[in-house]
Write a protein that holds these residues in place. Structure first.
Motif, mmCIF file in Angstrom:
data_model
loop_
_atom_site.group_PDB
_atom_site.id
_atom_site.type_symbol
_atom_site.label_atom_id
_atom_site.label_comp_id
_atom_site.label_asym_id
_atom_site.label_seq_id
_atom_site.Cartn_x
_atom_site.Cartn_y
_atom_site.Cartn_z
ATOM 1 N N VAL A 194 36.733 61.116 -29.381
ATOM 2 C CA VAL A 194 38.149 60.908 -29.062
ATOM 3 C C VAL A 194 38.438 59.436 -28.774
ATOM 4 C CG1 VAL A 194 39.949 61.412 -27.358
ATOM 5 C CG2 VAL A 194 38.499 63.250 -28.212
ATOM 6 N N MET A 195 37.604 58.810 -27.957
ATOM 7 C CA MET A 195 37.889 57.452 -27.506
ATOM 8 C C MET A 195 37.620 56.391 -28.569
ATOM 9 S SD MET A 195 38.961 58.165 -24.503
ATOM 10 C CE MET A 195 38.982 56.713 -23.476
ATOM 11 N N GLU A 196 36.854 56.750 -29.588
ATOM 12 C CA GLU A 196 36.500 55.767 -30.609
ATOM 13 C C GLU A 196 37.157 56.074 -31.950
ATOM 14 O OE1 GLU A 196 34.965 53.118 -29.731
ATOM 15 O OE2 GLU A 196 34.509 53.819 -27.714
ATOM 16 N N SER A 197 38.261 56.789 -31.937
ATOM 17 C CA SER A 197 38.946 57.159 -33.176
ATOM 18 C C SER A 197 40.449 56.885 -33.069
ATOM 19 C CB SER A 197 38.745 58.651 -33.489
ATOM 20 O OG SER A 197 37.381 58.984 -33.567
ATOM 21 N N LEU B 53 38.027 67.998 -21.322
ATOM 22 C CA LEU B 53 39.091 68.148 -22.324
ATOM 23 C C LEU B 53 40.448 67.806 -21.738
ATOM 24 C CD1 LEU B 53 37.938 71.425 -24.120
ATOM 25 C CD2 LEU B 53 37.772 69.082 -24.972
ATOM 26 N N GLY B 54 40.687 68.242 -20.502
ATOM 27 C CA GLY B 54 41.942 67.905 -19.849
ATOM 28 C C GLY B 54 42.094 66.409 -19.658
ATOM 29 N N ALA B 55 41.022 65.731 -19.259
ATOM 30 C CA ALA B 55 41.072 64.282 -19.073
ATOM 31 C C ALA B 55 41.379 63.570 -20.387
ATOM 32 C CB ALA B 55 39.750 63.780 -18.504
ATOM 33 N N MET B 56 40.802 64.054 -21.490
ATOM 34 C CA MET B 56 41.082 63.461 -22.794
ATOM 35 C C MET B 56 42.568 63.557 -23.126
ATOM 36 S SD MET B 56 37.914 64.878 -25.074
ATOM 37 C CE MET B 56 36.278 65.011 -24.364
ATOM 38 N N VAL B 57 43.163 64.714 -22.842
ATOM 39 C CA VAL B 57 44.593 64.911 -23.107
ATOM 40 C C VAL B 57 45.432 63.928 -22.294
ATOM 41 C CG1 VAL B 57 46.517 66.523 -22.780
ATOM 42 C CG2 VAL B 57 44.366 67.339 -23.758
ATOM 43 N N VAL B 58 45.136 63.829 -21.014
ATOM 44 C CA VAL B 58 45.904 62.938 -20.134
ATOM 45 C C VAL B 58 45.721 61.483 -20.557
ATOM 46 C CG1 VAL B 58 46.191 62.113 -17.770
ATOM 47 C CG2 VAL B 58 45.811 64.545 -18.199
ATOM 48 N N ILE B 59 44.496 61.071 -20.816
ATOM 49 C CA ILE B 59 44.225 59.683 -21.198
ATOM 50 C C ILE B 59 44.940 59.323 -22.495
ATOM 51 C CG2 ILE B 59 42.417 58.082 -21.948
ATOM 52 C CD1 ILE B 59 40.540 59.580 -19.962
ATOM 53 N N ASP B 60 44.893 60.215 -23.476
ATOM 54 C CA ASP B 60 45.562 59.962 -24.751
ATOM 55 C C ASP B 60 47.058 59.761 -24.551
ATOM 56 O OD1 ASP B 60 47.141 61.183 -27.219
ATOM 57 O OD2 ASP B 60 45.239 60.435 -27.991
ATOM 58 N N SER B 61 47.679 60.622 -23.756
ATOM 59 C CA SER B 61 49.124 60.532 -23.563
ATOM 60 C C SER B 61 49.520 59.297 -22.767
ATOM 61 C CB SER B 61 49.646 61.793 -22.862
ATOM 62 O OG SER B 61 49.134 61.896 -21.556
ATOM 63 N N VAL B 62 48.628 58.823 -21.890
ATOM 64 C CA VAL B 62 48.900 57.617 -21.105
ATOM 65 C C VAL B 62 48.689 56.361 -21.958
ATOM 66 C CG1 VAL B 62 48.066 56.204 -19.182
ATOM 67 C CG2 VAL B 62 48.405 58.659 -18.867
ATOM 68 N N VAL B 63 47.585 56.303 -22.672
ATOM 69 C CA VAL B 63 47.237 55.105 -23.438
ATOM 70 C C VAL B 63 48.292 54.793 -24.497
ATOM 71 C CG1 VAL B 63 45.618 54.224 -25.169
ATOM 72 C CG2 VAL B 63 44.760 55.155 -23.021
ATOM 73 N N ARG B 64 48.837 55.804 -25.157
ATOM 74 C CA ARG B 64 49.805 55.544 -26.227
ATOM 75 C C ARG B 64 51.094 54.927 -25.701
ATOM 76 N NH1 ARG B 64 53.481 59.036 -27.792
ATOM 77 N NH2 ARG B 64 52.906 58.863 -29.975
ATOM 78 N N LEU B 65 51.291 54.971 -24.374
ATOM 79 C CA LEU B 65 52.470 54.354 -23.782
ATOM 80 C C LEU B 65 52.257 52.889 -23.419
ATOM 81 C CD1 LEU B 65 53.533 57.245 -21.350
ATOM 82 C CD2 LEU B 65 54.572 56.663 -23.556
ATOM 83 N N GLN C 39 43.297 45.429 -27.143
ATOM 84 C CA GLN C 39 43.089 45.092 -25.723
ATOM 85 C C GLN C 39 44.138 45.725 -24.811
ATOM 86 O OE1 GLN C 39 42.867 40.757 -25.795
ATOM 87 N NE2 GLN C 39 40.664 40.841 -26.229
ATOM 88 N N ALA C 40 44.624 46.899 -25.201
ATOM 89 C CA ALA C 40 45.559 47.628 -24.341
ATOM 90 C C ALA C 40 44.825 48.255 -23.165
ATOM 91 C CB ALA C 40 46.284 48.706 -25.147
ATOM 92 N N PHE C 41 43.573 48.653 -23.384
ATOM 93 C CA PHE C 41 42.788 49.245 -22.301
ATOM 94 C C PHE C 41 41.302 49.140 -22.609
ATOM 95 C CE2 PHE C 41 42.228 52.707 -25.159
ATOM 96 C CZ PHE C 41 41.259 53.564 -24.636
ATOM 97 N N THR C 42 40.499 49.297 -21.558
ATOM 98 C CA THR C 42 39.053 49.433 -21.682
ATOM 99 C C THR C 42 38.649 50.700 -20.933
ATOM 100 O OG1 THR C 42 38.622 48.140 -19.686
ATOM 101 C CG2 THR C 42 38.697 46.942 -21.786
ATOM 102 N N TYR C 43 37.522 51.254 -21.305
ATOM 103 C CA TYR C 43 37.073 52.463 -20.606
ATOM 104 C C TYR C 43 35.553 52.475 -20.518
ATOM 105 C CZ TYR C 43 34.938 55.089 -24.437
ATOM 106 O OH TYR C 43 34.086 55.518 -25.433
ATOM 107 N N GLN C 44 35.064 53.253 -19.566
ATOM 108 C CA GLN C 44 33.640 53.565 -19.509
ATOM 109 C C GLN C 44 33.481 54.980 -18.959
ATOM 110 O OE1 GLN C 44 31.164 51.382 -16.763
ATOM 111 N NE2 GLN C 44 32.718 51.340 -15.153
#
Length: 239
Positions: free
Chosen positions: A16-19, A143-155, A29-34
């Motif tokens: 998810v995070m690399e696609s 899976l829930g975290a992926m959903v939340v992160i995706d919706s936040v990052v696109r903003l 450079q909108a965000f970084t994650y680990q």
């Protein structure tokens, strides 16, 4: 934005995070994650992170020590307290408004649980937000975290090629989004509405707003309860 994810299964996030948009957002450079396997922070010689619940009952409960220690390690290099999100079916139901709120933060930490639940002291003393993506139970918070992160990052600024797309999405305006069409103008006898081919931008904008209202009325009328309708929009909906 900086995002840290505490999980026992870091490998779940790679695809998810690399696609797609997530990958592009990092390149821009909108965000970084680990991802952080909080098992590494346990002081238990067997690297246990869970134990039987006091009082008996089914399942295992995540112990506070590994999670507290992992969060403390992350916060050591931070001058401003991060927002700490616990993924939990008992939490606040996630909405677009919550995504917009979280997108304003500089640093988010997500805690993804497994097993029966969390030691209550994690909720009481550590987290700032508890979030649920719906009234159902998953095997873990990943899976829930992926959903939340995706919706936040696109903003985030520069995450999307056209930031206007995020502002016009369903729920961002308080309504469901209007229908979309593309070429060809006629496909298997079905035509694109003539107004969209007219080039008259003011009329197109009005049509889209009406279609958005109509779709919301048909599919999610509850959203209109809090939507500030104009007198003209009220009359149009009545018709």
């Amino acid at each position: 934005m900086k995002i840290d994810i505490l999980t026992l299964f870091p490998e779940m996030f790679r695809g998810v995070m690399e696609s797609s948009i997530m990958k592009k957002a990092q390149e821009n450079q909108a965000f970084t994650y680990q991802t952080i396997d909080f098992r590494q922070y346990t002081t238990n010689k067997h690297q246990k992170v869970d134990d039987y619940p006091y009082g008996g009952g089914a399942g295992m409960v995540l112990m506070p020590q590994p999670i507290f220690s992992a969060v403390d390690a992350i916060k050591q290099s931070e001058s401003k307290p991060p927002r700490i999100v616990l993924m939990c079916p008992q939490g606040e139901r996630f909405t677009q408004r919550k995504a917009e709120e979280l997108a304003k933060e500089d640093h988010l930490i997500f805690i993804c649980g497994h097993y029966e639940g969390y030691d209550e002291r994690i909720r009481e003393q550590l987290v700032t937000d508890e979030i649920s993506i719906g009234d159902f139970v998953l095997t873990g918070g990943e899976l829930g975290a992926m959903v939340v992160i995706d919706s936040v990052v696109r903003l985030l600024p520069s995450a999307l090629g056209n930031q206007q797309s995020a502002r016009e999405d369903s729920f961002s305006t308080g309504l469901l989004e209007h229908p979309h069409y593309t070429r060809p103008a006629v496909f298997q006898g079905m035509e694109v509405p003539e107004i969209l081919r007219s080039g008259h931008h003011e009329k197109i904008e009005k049509w889209r707003k009406q279609q958005s209202l109509k779709r919301t009325l048909e599919r999610r009328p509850d959203l209109l309860e809090d939507y500030p309708l104009t007198d003209e929009e009220k009359k149009w909906l009545d018709r």
